[in-house]
Design a protein around this motif. Structure first.
Motif, PDB file in Angstrom:
ATOM      1  N   SER A 139     -17.523  -6.261   3.873  1.00 58.97           N
ATOM      2  CA  SER A 139     -18.938  -5.960   4.109  1.00 58.97           C
ATOM      3  C   SER A 139     -19.241  -5.867   5.601  1.00 58.97           C
ATOM      4  O   SER A 139     -19.936  -4.943   6.051  1.00 58.97           O
ATOM      5  CB  SER A 139     -19.811  -7.041   3.464  1.00 58.97           C
ATOM      6  N   ASN A 140     -18.693  -6.797   6.380  1.00 61.10           N
ATOM      7  CA  ASN A 140     -18.929  -6.792   7.825  1.00 61.10           C
ATOM      8  C   ASN A 140     -18.360  -5.535   8.475  1.00 61.10           C
ATOM      9  O   ASN A 140     -18.999  -4.922   9.339  1.00 61.10           O
ATOM     10  CB  ASN A 140     -18.292  -8.035   8.467  1.00 61.10           C
ATOM     11  N   GLU A 141     -17.166  -5.155   8.051  1.00 63.72           N
ATOM     12  CA  GLU A 141     -16.528  -3.968   8.629  1.00 63.72           C
ATOM     13  C   GLU A 141     -17.271  -2.699   8.245  1.00 63.72           C
ATOM     14  O   GLU A 141     -17.448  -1.789   9.065  1.00 63.72           O
ATOM     15  CB  GLU A 141     -15.071  -3.886   8.168  1.00 63.72           C
ATOM     16  N   GLY A 182      -2.021   0.600   6.835  1.00 63.82           N
ATOM     17  CA  GLY A 182      -3.096   1.585   6.887  1.00 63.82           C
ATOM     18  C   GLY A 182      -3.286   2.120   8.286  1.00 63.82           C
ATOM     19  O   GLY A 182      -3.149   3.312   8.549  1.00 63.82           O
ATOM     20  N   LYS A 183      -3.589   1.237   9.218  1.00 60.52           N
ATOM     21  CA  LYS A 183      -3.934   1.653  10.583  1.00 60.52           C
ATOM     22  C   LYS A 183      -2.840   2.484  11.242  1.00 60.52           C
ATOM     23  O   LYS A 183      -3.125   3.489  11.895  1.00 60.52           O
ATOM     24  CB  LYS A 183      -4.235   0.414  11.429  1.00 60.52           C
ATOM     25  N   GLY A 204      -7.910  -0.039   8.470  1.00 59.17           N
ATOM     26  CA  GLY A 204      -7.757   0.817   9.641  1.00 59.17           C
ATOM     27  C   GLY A 204      -7.864   2.296   9.338  1.00 59.17           C
ATOM     28  O   GLY A 204      -8.001   3.112  10.252  1.00 59.17           O
ATOM     29  N   VAL A 205      -7.814   2.674   8.053  1.00 61.01           N
ATOM     30  CA  VAL A 205      -7.937   4.092   7.678  1.00 61.01           C
ATOM     31  C   VAL A 205      -9.392   4.545   7.583  1.00 61.01           C
ATOM     32  O   VAL A 205      -9.661   5.744   7.464  1.00 61.01           O
ATOM     33  CB  VAL A 205      -7.234   4.373   6.333  1.00 61.01           C
ATOM     34  N   PHE A 252     -12.446   6.674   0.568  1.00 54.07           N
ATOM     35  CA  PHE A 252     -11.414   5.654   0.722  1.00 54.07           C
ATOM     36  C   PHE A 252     -11.453   4.703  -0.470  1.00 54.07           C
ATOM     37  O   PHE A 252     -12.531   4.349  -0.952  1.00 54.07           O
ATOM     38  CB  PHE A 252     -11.627   4.869   2.019  1.00 54.07           C
ATOM     39  N   VAL A 253     -10.273   4.298  -0.915  1.00 54.74           N
ATOM     40  CA  VAL A 253     -10.156   3.344  -2.016  1.00 54.74           C
ATOM     41  C   VAL A 253      -9.262   2.204  -1.552  1.00 54.74           C
ATOM     42  O   VAL A 253      -8.191   2.434  -0.984  1.00 54.74           O
ATOM     43  CB  VAL A 253      -9.544   4.001  -3.273  1.00 54.74           C
TER      44      VAL A 253
END
Length: 294
Positions: free
Chosen positions: A202-204, A141-142, A180-181, A154-155
């Motif tokens: 959840s944190n991100e 992703g990133k 990362g996206v 985003f999915v």
């Protein structure tokens, strides 16, 4: 000359460059970074292709013009370039390849196979003045090519161990590559079972002020739902929010699993793509549900 033959002469095949900034700069240089009204990015270990195709199918049913970017292709490279339900023609694809190659030579820019195809997709999409782009992440992703664009939705379909030599060998490292996206204050849709993975998500999301919708947390999905049902439900929930309509589609209406037909010596083969152990398990479940003999 077919697109696949052209690529065989100029590019050796697909590989992960591990680079990113050069591609982002090049896409901005060509003004390809904002070419549609919205961008949907689909990441995950398995289910990305099916979810992306289901999103595209629903978009078409609601008169939303779209470009669908997926990978890998199974039979011909044209499969990666779908606009409003139609694959791009050989002629247009090779013409775009040649134009892009001329630009790369002139600007002294080098791209990997995957990057070259993605930029081609963006050039073709820009011509069409689309409502939305539906982009399946190729790897991680990133550092994936699709992350050069800013997504609106985003999915994250699933999380398993894949490409560990590049993404790491823990769920934590793989998850953060895939997340990362994300972009701040946007929307994320997931179908995740593991509690500690959901806690990391959840944190991100809290850190980035992302609105997070998990279909297991909302009791829309359960462990009894098949892999394909989860992918389709993710697509339906996302598109319900985008269109403002309550979208429900029947299994018989969906033809979104990544597959292709190939006839050789009078025998018809149906091809399915799967690139890791968890993906093979899910493929077996799909074949059982679809009543295939195998």
């Amino acid at each position: 000359m077919t697109p696949d033959l052209w690529l065989s002469q100029y590019y050796e095949g697909e590989f992960f460059s591990g680079q990113f900034e050069h591609l982002k700069k090049f896409i901005h240089q060509l003004s390809l970074n904002k070419i549609a009204k919205s961008v949907i990015i689909v990441a995950g270990t398995n289910g990305k292709g099916e979810t992306s195709r289901c999103i595209a199918q629903i978009a078409g049913q609601h008169n939303i013009s779209y470009g669908l970017w997926t990978s890998p292709h199974l039979v011909q490279v044209n499969e990666r370039f779908v606009f409003c339900g139609e694959m791009v023609s050989d002629f247009e694809l090779v013409e775009c390849f040649c134009q892009l190659e001329d630009i790369l030579i002139r600007e002294s820019v080098q791209l990997s196979y995957f990057e070259f195809l993605f930029v081609t997709f963006l050039i073709l999409a820009k011509k069409r003045n689309l409502d939305t782009l539906i982009l399946e992440v190729g790897l991680g992703g990133k550092l994936d090519a699709v992350n050069t664009l800013d997504g609106d939705y985003f999915v994250l379909t699933s999380l398993s161990r894949d490409h560990q030599e590049l993404l790491g060998n823990t769920y934590k490292s793989i998850l953060y590559e895939k997340l990362g996206v994300l972009r701040k204050k946007k929307l994320l849709y997931t179908a995740l079972e593991l509690r500690y993975v959901k806690q990391m998500v959840s944190n991100e999301c809290e850190k980035q002020e992302v609105k997070w919708i998990d279909l297991f947390e909302q009791k829309i999905l359960s462990t009894h739902n098949s892999f394909s049902q989860r992918n389709r439900t993710l697509a339906m929930r996302l598109m319900s929010d985008i269109t403002g309509k309550n979208i429900a589609i029947q299994t018989s209406e969906v033809n979104s699993c990544r597959r292709a037909l190939l006839k050789s010596r009078g025998v018809l083969f149906e091809l399915f793509s799967s690139h890791n152990i968890d993906g093979l398990r899910k493929l077996v479940h799909f074949l059982k549900d679809a009543k295939y003999n195998y």
